[in-house]
Design a protein around this motif. Structure first.
Motif, short mmCIF file in Angstrom:
data_model
loop_
_atom_site.label_atom_id
_atom_site.label_comp_id
_atom_site.label_asym_id
_atom_site.label_seq_id
_atom_site.Cartn_x
_atom_site.Cartn_y
_atom_site.Cartn_z
N GLN A 60 0.83 -1.20 0.00
CA GLN A 60 0.00 0.00 0.00
C GLN A 60 0.87 1.26 0.00
OE1 GLN A 60 -3.08 0.06 3.00
NE2 GLN A 60 -3.47 2.25 2.72
N GLU A 85 0.86 3.95 -3.03
CA GLU A 85 0.58 5.37 -2.78
C GLU A 85 1.74 6.24 -3.25
OE1 GLU A 85 -0.71 6.68 1.01
OE2 GLU A 85 -2.33 5.21 1.18
N ILE A 129 -2.70 4.31 -6.17
CA ILE A 129 -3.95 4.23 -5.42
C ILE A 129 -4.19 5.56 -4.72
CG2 ILE A 129 -3.75 1.74 -5.04
CD1 ILE A 129 -3.04 2.29 -2.18
N ALA A 175 -7.96 2.60 -3.10
CA ALA A 175 -8.17 1.71 -4.24
C ALA A 175 -7.38 2.24 -5.42
CB ALA A 175 -9.65 1.62 -4.59
N PHE A 176 -7.14 1.37 -6.40
CA PHE A 176 -6.39 1.78 -7.58
C PHE A 176 -7.07 2.95 -8.27
CE2 PHE A 176 -4.31 -2.54 -7.88
CZ PHE A 176 -3.02 -2.06 -7.76
N THR A 177 -6.29 3.94 -8.63
CA THR A 177 -6.78 5.04 -9.46
C THR A 177 -6.47 4.78 -10.93
OG1 THR A 177 -4.70 6.23 -9.13
CG2 THR A 177 -6.50 6.74 -7.62
N PHE A 231 -7.23 -4.10 -3.24
CA PHE A 231 -6.65 -2.92 -3.87
C PHE A 231 -7.48 -2.47 -5.08
CE2 PHE A 231 -2.69 -4.54 -1.83
CZ PHE A 231 -2.41 -3.42 -1.06
#
Length: 281
Positions: free
Chosen positions: A144, A148, A153, A159-161, A230
């Motif tokens: 994570q 980031e 995310i 969550a995944f962008t 994720f």
């Protein structure tokens, strides 16, 4: 299962039932605590209900980023907080499906004298299992942080962008559902008595080792599925409950293997379709 001779009589069903009831109660209390902690979103200033239903998200990205930290800007306290969030979430999700194995191990200790040692060994077995998921939680926390830092995310939505990353993960997890390692680990999780029989060791440390080994097979079976958080959102309750239910079905339903492979095919199909849509958009 061959147990060592103790020179003492094996205890009756009543004593075994009492031990199993104590252990079952401890499991229920631990799962309840972990579930409440997860839903409340302790330390994030936004509950799992807020994350799931998007409450406050418009105020939103700012509040989430302030609560969880800017991408890559983690300190030791933030890392520990996220690790605890992951571990307690895994306890809430995975311990119910492991409960039958823990209770089976408790029943198999009936050859021991009627002392606290049986309860301690049952607790050590469960602690070993949870230690395995602590290692996963450490990996998930590091992942994570990296996601980031790479802006893959959202710190607020967790969550995944990036659509491509999400679709590729769907395909990878779907393909793993057919991998020989997944098949082997799932088989061990579906028939834990065989594993316990082979891995039985005397003493409290032996119980902890047996629990850790069972947890290791559980990791091999379920780690990829947990990575889907994720995609859907780490604290999205629909994904949390859905994945927990899928794990339970894979481990205990008569058609669990078929369910797992059907889900794998579906994930691959969704991922490929998602990549196709991204390509034409």
């Amino acid at each position: 299962m061959t147990m060592p001779a103790t020179g003492k009589p094996i205890h009756g069903e009543g004593s075994v039932r009492q031990d199993r009831m104590r252990v079952a109660t401890a499991i229920a209390v631990l799962v309840a605590f972990a579930a409440v902690y997860t839903i409340a979103g302790v330390g994030t200033n936004m509950s799992a209900l807020d994350m799931t239903f998007g409450r406050g998200m418009h105020a939103g990205e700012g509040m989430g980023a302030m609560a969880l930290g800017v991408p890559g800007g983690w300190g030791g306290a933030k890392f520990a907080l996220v690790f605890l969030m992951w571990w307690l979430m895994m306890i809430a999700m995975m311990l119910p499906s492991a409960a039958p194995t823990i209770l089976l191990y408790t029943a198999l200790l009936r050859h021991l004298p009627d002392t606290a040692e049986r309860r301690v060994r049952s607790g050590a077995f469960m602690a070993g299992y949870l230690a395995a998921w602590a290692l996963f939680s450490l990996w998930a926390t590091a992942a994570q942080w990296w996601f980031e830092a790479a802006s893959l995310i959202s710190p607020a939505k967790m969550a995944f962008t990036e659509g491509i990353a999400a679709q590729l993960l769907l395909i990878a997890v779907g393909a793993y559902q057919f991998h020989p390692l997944k098949v082997r680990c799932l088989a061990q999780c579906r028939t834990p008595s065989d594993l316990i029989a082979r891995q039985y060791r005397p003493g409290i440390s032996g119980a902890a080792q047996a629990g850790f080994r069972h947890g290791a097979f559980c990791l091999g079976c379920c780690t990829a599925l947990m990575a889907l958080l994720f995609v859907g959102g780490i604290m999205n309750l629909f994904w949390i409950f859905g994945l927990a239910a899928l794990v339970a079905l894979e481990k205990s339903a008569p058609c669990g293997r078929f369910i797992g492979r059907a889900v794998g095919a579906g994930l691959c199909g969704l991922g490929i379709a998602g990549l196709g849509l991204l390509a034409v958009s």
